[in-house]
Design a protein around this motif. Structure first.
Motif, mmCIF file in Angstrom:
data_model
loop_
_atom_site.group_PDB
_atom_site.id
_atom_site.type_symbol
_atom_site.label_atom_id
_atom_site.label_comp_id
_atom_site.label_asym_id
_atom_site.label_seq_id
_atom_site.Cartn_x
_atom_site.Cartn_y
_atom_site.Cartn_z
ATOM 1 N N ARG A 198 66.433 35.726 6.443
ATOM 2 C CA ARG A 198 67.632 35.433 7.232
ATOM 3 C C ARG A 198 68.511 34.375 6.576
ATOM 4 N N LEU A 251 66.712 27.469 12.521
ATOM 5 C CA LEU A 251 65.938 28.632 12.953
ATOM 6 C C LEU A 251 64.460 28.287 13.130
ATOM 7 N N ASP A 259 74.928 43.099 12.470
ATOM 8 C CA ASP A 259 74.132 42.709 13.638
ATOM 9 C C ASP A 259 72.622 42.831 13.442
ATOM 10 N N THR A 260 72.144 44.027 13.102
ATOM 11 C CA THR A 260 70.700 44.233 12.994
ATOM 12 C C THR A 260 70.166 43.914 11.601
ATOM 13 N N GLN A 290 63.846 32.092 20.547
ATOM 14 C CA GLN A 290 64.319 33.337 19.953
ATOM 15 C C GLN A 290 64.191 34.507 20.929
ATOM 16 N N SER A 291 65.005 35.528 20.703
ATOM 17 C CA SER A 291 64.996 36.682 21.608
ATOM 18 C C SER A 291 63.874 37.664 21.279
ATOM 19 N N GLU A 329 65.653 39.696 16.752
ATOM 20 C CA GLU A 329 66.125 39.349 15.427
ATOM 21 C C GLU A 329 65.038 39.515 14.365
ATOM 22 N N GLU A 330 65.442 39.506 13.102
ATOM 23 C CA GLU A 330 64.520 39.521 11.970
ATOM 24 C C GLU A 330 63.604 38.307 12.082
ATOM 25 N N SER A 331 62.287 38.534 11.972
ATOM 26 C CA SER A 331 61.330 37.436 12.172
ATOM 27 C C SER A 331 61.152 36.567 10.929
ATOM 28 N N VAL A 333 72.209 36.127 9.316
ATOM 29 C CA VAL A 333 72.799 35.729 10.592
ATOM 30 C C VAL A 333 74.314 35.864 10.459
ATOM 31 N N ASP A 334 74.875 36.874 11.123
ATOM 32 C CA ASP A 334 76.302 37.175 10.985
ATOM 33 C C ASP A 334 77.179 35.950 11.223
#
Length: 376
Positions: free
Chosen positions: A57, A37, A134-135, A46-47, A50-52, A139-140
């Motif tokens: 994470r 990551l 997901d949110t 990264q998009s 996601e959680e920064s 990380v699923d």
């Protein structure tokens, strides 16, 4: 009840409430993931959705004091629809990705996780649980991989032997020391189909994704789409399934299991032109229950305009002109201008020429010029 019996009964209960796979892993840090990551962050891959906080994470103990285990769940969704409508000239259709068929999976999985939590709380005194879909911070896919749900494919999806990669993922972090499952062996082998067919080259290498180039991400953005990606969108309104549909491990995985995920064909493959005029209320009433609606109607409308340009749908020209002349959103006006140029014709050219003299927004003027360049 000892841990072994509790875990066995827990798995049986999970199956009874519509969970297709369940696995267990420890709450130990995801050390290798943390390094990956950080590398993603450094490369700008990264998009932004996601959680920064990378620590959150990868460190379950940051999410729940005394965490001992993580319970991973997977619920299968369909890869095909029955009675799929076929678009044609004058009645072109867009497509929502398979993960957005049926009801919003966040809702469906949260309901299941709530039932799992309640079951544990009834049987274990002093149990603490943190659930997420997901949110959440974790990380699923990393959790599912370590819990033996499936292996992490080169397309960055979890691939299960039973359902392919067509699975939704969620997890519970708990202070119950469940027996961990073993991770699965990677079965991708030398196959690189997903990497080779990715429309934008977003899959950099096996298991690494540049989200900024991924069509699934791009369809969810709200701004003007960069030029290089516009012709790659095709008729996609939300998401992209290309790296899943080409995967040999998904062959024959239809997954018509849960009624709630079976798609309404008119929502999964809607007519494009009506989307250009849909009101906020109509959009919410029609699409509000699916996950693909979470960013609102603007990205869907922008993508619908690009899809009409992809088809060079002449019948849509009057509606696109109306957007160019009257819509109050620069992104929509600008995208309509570009689309008119790509579709072509005297009516489109005339509208663009007139709009150039009236438009005050600089970005829209740039798009009008791009549209006019198609006529040169």
């Amino acid at each position: 009840m000892n841990i072994h019996d509790l875990q066995h009964a827990f798995v049986a209960y999970a199956m009874s409430i519509g969970i297709d796979k369940i696995g267990f892993t420890t709450a130990a840090p995801f050390t290798e993931l943390k390094n990956r990551l950080r590398r993603q962050q450094e490369l700008g891959y990264q998009s932004g959705f996601e959680e920064s906080d990378i620590e959150k994470r990868t460190e379950p103990l940051q999410l729940l004091d005394g965490a001992e285990s993580i319970v991973a769940i997977a619920v299968a969704y369909p890869s095909r629809m029955q009675n799929a409508p076929v678009g044609k000239k004058g009645a072109r259709r867009g497509i929502f990705c398979r993960a957005s068929w049926g009801i919003d999976y966040h809702t469906a999985l949260r309901e299941r996780l709530t039932l799992l939590s309640a079951w544990l709380k009834e049987r274990v005194e002093g149990v603490h649980i943190e659930s997420m879909v997901d949110t959440g911070a974790l990380v699923d896919r990393a959790v599912a991989e370590r819990a033996g749900i499936g292996w992490s494919g080169k397309n960055c999806a979890i691939i299960t032997p039973e359902f392919g990669s067509y699975v939704y993922l969620g997890e519970l972090v708990t202070n119950i020391p469940f027996e961990p499952d073993k991770p699965m062996e990677d079965e991708c082998g030398d196959c690189r189909l997903c990497l080779d067919v990715c429309p934008t080259g977003a899959l950099i290498e096996g298991g690494q994704l540049n989200a900024q180039r991924c069509i699934a991400f791009l369809t969810q953005t709200k701004g003007t789409l960069p030029d290089e990606f516009r012709t790659h969108i095709g008729n996609r309104l939300y998401g992209c399934d290309t790296c899943q549909t080409v995967c040999p491990k998904n062959k024959g995985k239809i997954n018509w299991i849960h009624e709630e995920f079976k798609p309404d064909p008119e929502l999964a493959k809607p007519l494009l032109t009506p989307l250009l005029k849909i009101s906020n209320r109509e959009f919410k009433d029609k699409f509000g229950h699916i996950s693909g609606s979470w960013r609102g109607k603007k990205p869907i409308q922008r993508n619908a305009i690009l899809a009409l340009a992809h088809f060079k749908e002449e019948a849509a020209v009057p509606d696109l002109i109306a957007l160019l002349e009257k819509d109050d959103r620069p992104v929509i006006r600008g995208t309509a201008a570009w689309a008119l140029g790509r579709i072509g014709g005297k009516e489109a050219h005339s509208a663009l020429f007139q709009a150039k003299g009236k438009e005050s927004d600089e970005e829209v003027r740039i798009e009008i010029d791009k549209g006019l360049q198609f006529f040169q």
